[in-house]
Design a protein around this motif. Structure first.
Motif, mmCIF file in Angstrom:
data_model
loop_
_atom_site.group_PDB
_atom_site.id
_atom_site.type_symbol
_atom_site.label_atom_id
_atom_site.label_comp_id
_atom_site.label_asym_id
_atom_site.label_seq_id
_atom_site.Cartn_x
_atom_site.Cartn_y
_atom_site.Cartn_z
ATOM 1 N N ALA A 43 0.472 -1.285 -0.021
ATOM 2 C CA ALA A 43 0.347 -0.227 0.084
ATOM 3 C C ALA A 43 1.038 1.225 0.085
ATOM 4 O O ALA A 43 1.460 1.272 1.485
ATOM 5 N N GLY A 44 1.184 2.258 -1.275
ATOM 6 C CA GLY A 44 1.970 3.052 -1.007
ATOM 7 C C GLY A 44 1.227 3.626 -1.933
ATOM 8 O O GLY A 44 0.055 4.011 -2.092
ATOM 9 N N THR A 45 1.599 4.585 -2.931
ATOM 10 C CA THR A 45 0.979 5.291 -4.710
ATOM 11 C C THR A 45 -0.198 4.412 -4.496
ATOM 12 O O THR A 45 -1.481 5.138 -5.124
ATOM 13 N N GLY A 46 0.153 2.919 -5.074
ATOM 14 C CA GLY A 46 -1.094 2.398 -5.834
ATOM 15 C C GLY A 46 -1.282 1.132 -3.873
ATOM 16 O O GLY A 46 -0.328 0.693 -3.770
ATOM 17 N N SER A 47 -1.797 0.300 -4.866
ATOM 18 C CA SER A 47 -1.834 -0.791 -4.301
ATOM 19 C C SER A 47 -1.615 -2.400 -4.385
ATOM 20 O O SER A 47 -2.710 -2.399 -5.379
ATOM 21 N N ILE A 48 -1.220 -3.353 -4.216
ATOM 22 C CA ILE A 48 -1.335 -5.088 -4.969
ATOM 23 C C ILE A 48 -1.229 -5.720 -3.687
ATOM 24 O O ILE A 48 -0.399 -5.641 -2.626
ATOM 25 N N VAL A 49 -2.058 -6.807 -3.826
ATOM 26 C CA VAL A 49 -1.748 -7.941 -2.604
ATOM 27 C C VAL A 49 -1.333 -9.370 -3.631
ATOM 28 O O VAL A 49 -1.982 -9.149 -4.745
ATOM 29 N N TYR A 50 -0.318 -9.360 -3.491
ATOM 30 C CA TYR A 50 0.491 -11.000 -3.922
ATOM 31 C C TYR A 50 1.366 -11.795 -3.302
ATOM 32 O O TYR A 50 1.772 -11.855 -2.107
ATOM 33 N N ASP A 84 -6.594 -0.160 -7.585
ATOM 34 C CA ASP A 84 -6.369 0.653 -6.676
ATOM 35 C C ASP A 84 -6.829 0.678 -5.034
ATOM 36 O O ASP A 84 -5.864 1.666 -4.174
ATOM 37 N N GLU A 85 -7.307 -0.004 -4.716
ATOM 38 C CA GLU A 85 -8.471 0.113 -3.543
ATOM 39 C C GLU A 85 -7.621 0.173 -2.561
ATOM 40 O O GLU A 85 -6.510 -0.642 -2.087
ATOM 41 N N GLY A 86 -7.798 1.038 -1.248
ATOM 42 C CA GLY A 86 -6.898 0.946 -0.234
ATOM 43 C C GLY A 86 -5.339 1.464 -0.247
ATOM 44 O O GLY A 86 -4.339 1.604 0.090
ATOM 45 N N SER A 87 -5.205 2.027 -1.867
ATOM 46 C CA SER A 87 -3.308 2.958 -1.935
ATOM 47 C C SER A 87 -4.299 4.194 -1.508
ATOM 48 O O SER A 87 -4.990 5.390 -1.271
ATOM 49 N N GLY A 88 -2.584 5.260 -1.293
ATOM 50 C CA GLY A 88 -2.571 6.437 -1.481
ATOM 51 C C GLY A 88 -3.129 7.345 -2.265
ATOM 52 O O GLY A 88 -3.904 8.043 -1.493
ATOM 53 N N VAL A 95 3.914 -9.519 4.535
ATOM 54 C CA VAL A 95 4.658 -8.579 5.179
ATOM 55 C C VAL A 95 3.307 -7.549 4.695
ATOM 56 O O VAL A 95 2.974 -7.445 3.910
ATOM 57 N N THR A 96 3.789 -6.626 4.928
ATOM 58 C CA THR A 96 3.338 -4.957 5.305
ATOM 59 C C THR A 96 3.915 -4.327 4.347
ATOM 60 O O THR A 96 4.864 -3.730 5.855
ATOM 61 N N VAL A 97 4.186 -3.830 2.882
ATOM 62 C CA VAL A 97 5.178 -2.974 2.387
ATOM 63 C C VAL A 97 4.483 -1.816 2.510
ATOM 64 O O VAL A 97 3.361 -1.409 1.537
ATOM 65 N N GLY A 98 5.351 -0.345 2.372
ATOM 66 C CA GLY A 98 4.603 0.722 1.578
ATOM 67 C C GLY A 98 4.901 2.016 2.529
ATOM 68 O O GLY A 98 4.878 1.885 4.052
ATOM 69 N N GLY A 99 5.213 3.335 2.047
ATOM 70 C CA GLY A 99 4.211 3.655 3.254
ATOM 71 C C GLY A 99 3.545 4.190 3.803
ATOM 72 O O GLY A 99 3.645 4.867 4.970
ATOM 73 N N LEU A 100 2.324 3.162 3.257
ATOM 74 C CA LEU A 100 0.572 4.072 4.061
ATOM 75 C C LEU A 100 0.434 3.451 5.198
ATOM 76 O O LEU A 100 -0.317 4.117 6.024
ATOM 77 N N TRP A 101 1.201 2.063 5.779
ATOM 78 C CA TRP A 101 1.428 1.353 6.769
ATOM 79 C C TRP A 101 1.895 2.479 7.861
ATOM 80 O O TRP A 101 1.919 1.717 9.211
ATOM 81 N N HIS A 102 2.275 3.399 7.681
ATOM 82 C CA HIS A 102 3.293 4.106 8.887
ATOM 83 C C HIS A 102 2.826 5.490 9.137
ATOM 84 O O HIS A 102 3.469 5.891 10.011
ATOM 85 N N GLY A 103 1.196 5.671 9.028
ATOM 86 C CA GLY A 103 0.602 6.615 9.490
ATOM 87 C C GLY A 103 0.062 6.639 11.269
ATOM 88 O O GLY A 103 0.763 5.790 11.917
ATOM 89 N N SER A 129 -2.740 7.059 11.957
ATOM 90 C CA SER A 129 -3.984 6.709 12.552
ATOM 91 C C SER A 129 -4.495 5.427 12.344
ATOM 92 O O SER A 129 -5.758 4.774 12.382
ATOM 93 N N ALA A 130 -4.214 4.629 13.199
ATOM 94 C CA ALA A 130 -3.765 2.623 12.978
ATOM 95 C C ALA A 130 -4.559 2.246 11.953
ATOM 96 O O ALA A 130 -5.266 1.248 12.264
ATOM 97 N N LEU A 131 -4.013 2.536 11.466
ATOM 98 C CA LEU A 131 -4.408 2.052 9.408
ATOM 99 C C LEU A 131 -4.163 0.302 9.864
ATOM 100 O O LEU A 131 -4.870 -0.650 9.723
ATOM 101 N N ARG A 132 -2.735 0.086 9.919
ATOM 102 C CA ARG A 132 -2.482 -1.702 9.697
ATOM 103 C C ARG A 132 -3.228 -2.148 11.043
ATOM 104 O O ARG A 132 -3.120 -3.802 11.407
ATOM 105 N N GLN A 133 -2.934 -1.471 12.580
ATOM 106 C CA GLN A 133 -4.041 -2.122 13.275
ATOM 107 C C GLN A 133 -5.922 -2.500 13.058
ATOM 108 O O GLN A 133 -6.019 -4.022 13.616
ATOM 109 N N ARG A 134 -6.415 -1.382 12.539
ATOM 110 C CA ARG A 134 -7.344 -2.195 11.669
ATOM 111 C C ARG A 134 -7.706 -3.076 10.179
ATOM 112 O O ARG A 134 -8.134 -4.115 10.469
ATOM 113 N N PHE A 135 -6.427 -3.412 9.953
ATOM 114 C CA PHE A 135 -6.292 -4.357 8.821
ATOM 115 C C PHE A 135 -5.952 -5.298 9.623
ATOM 116 O O PHE A 135 -6.477 -6.486 9.460
#
Length: 316
Positions: free
Chosen positions: A130-137, A157-161, A265-273, A275-281
């Motif tokens: 989850a950065g500018t775009g988003s993808i799960v692989y 790119d739902e859930g992306s920046g 593994v959570t990769v990308g800048g959006l996870w470091h905010g 707002s507790a995005l990662r905890q919600r995820f």
């Protein structure tokens, strides 16, 4: 000395790591973007070349393996283009290293594969990016792979920046019209963008030709306002977490049995905010996938490319 190159090429920059055959990093180089779908083949090749030159500067090595994980590489014809570049690199006198590549020592893949390999330190598991775009692989122990989302800012790119920021901007104009309740995002965007009034957004977004990257750069504002308790911003973050969790669960269902343990593994800048995005995820995913463990990246994607090259050569 025999060595390998691991290259992470994206829409913003290209990173190259030079490593010996034990995985010890010897050099690092950075250059511009190398997604040839967006910058063109000539510019992409030049960025890869420059990153290799910088990483290998001052090192007397013979490159026996190379792995390139590049954004925009999703079709066989794309891979063929990059393999042609590898042939050109070996004959380019701007690079002062020796080459001893064999067919199995050349790996070309998309950037998600090296994000997974680097993030986990191995190739089995799931990377939720989850950065500018988003993808799960993801990839399982049988070598099967699956992906979800990553269709670009128009189709997905739902859930992306980008998606988070776009929803924030839409919430602001809806509040301005009176179509929804007020939100602290309005003043936050006004201050950040130096707007005299909200209608100035039209000139900014349309007449100045904002790109998805420009819009995605506003995602930290939505994140910050959500962390301060604004209900509209919190709803946007909740939707982002839900979309990322849905894509992750979709990939997991295709690759892993219910009781088989695996890591995400959570990769990308959006996870470091904030707002507790990662905890919600985390809550959404672990409730549905009790065998999964959520981890932070252990290595950067470029090191994932190094590991990919070493494995192709039969190194542990």
């Amino acid at each position: 000395m025999p060595a390998v190159l691991g290259i992470d090429g994206g829409g913003t920059k290209t990173v190259c790591l030079l490593s010996d055959t034990t995985g010890r990093v010897l050099g690092r180089g950075e250059a511009g973007a190398s997604n040839y779908q967006s910058v063109g083949g000539e510019a992409a090749y030049r960025s890869i070349l420059e990153s290799i030159r910088e990483a290998t500067k001052g090192h007397a090595v013979t490159v026996t393996g190379i792995a390139l994980g590049l954004a925009g590489i999703g079709r066989p014809e794309d891979e063929a283009v990059v393999r042609d570049w590898v042939e050109l690199l070996q004959n380019d006198d701007r690079i002062s290293i020796a080459w001893a590549l064999r067919l199995k020592g050349v790996c070309v893949c998309h950037d998600c594969a090296i994000a997974l390999a680097g993030g986990l330190g191995r190739e089995v598991g799931i990377a939720t990016i989850a950065g500018t775009g988003s993808i799960v692989y993801g990839r399982n122990r049988f070598g099967q792979t699956a992906r979800s989302s990553g269709w670009g800012y128009v189709l997905g790119d739902e859930g992306s920046g980008y998606d988070m920021a776009r929803q924030g901007l839409q919430a602001v104009v809806r509040a301005f019209d009176g179509r929804s309740q007020p939100t602290a995002l309005s003043e936050a965007f006004r201050s950040q963008l130096g707007l005299q009034e909200m209608r100035d957004l039209v000139e900014l977004v349309y007449r100045r030709g904002w790109t998805p990257k420009d819009i995605a750069a506003l995602a930290p504002i939505v994140d910050k306002i959500a962390s301060q308790g604004d209900r509209i911003a919190e709803e946007i973050v909740d939707r982002s977490a839900s979309e990322l969790a849905l894509a992750t669960k979709t990939v997991a269902a295709q690759l892993f049995e219910g009781i088989e343990p695996f890591e995400i593994v959570t990769v990308g800048g959006l996870w470091h905010g904030t707002s507790a995005l990662r905890q919600r995820f985390d809550r959404l995913v672990t409730d549905a996938l009790p065998a999964a463990s959520l981890v932070w990246p252990r290595h950067e994607p470029a090191y994932g490319a190094v590991l990919t090259a070493l494995r192709a050569l039969g190194k542990r």
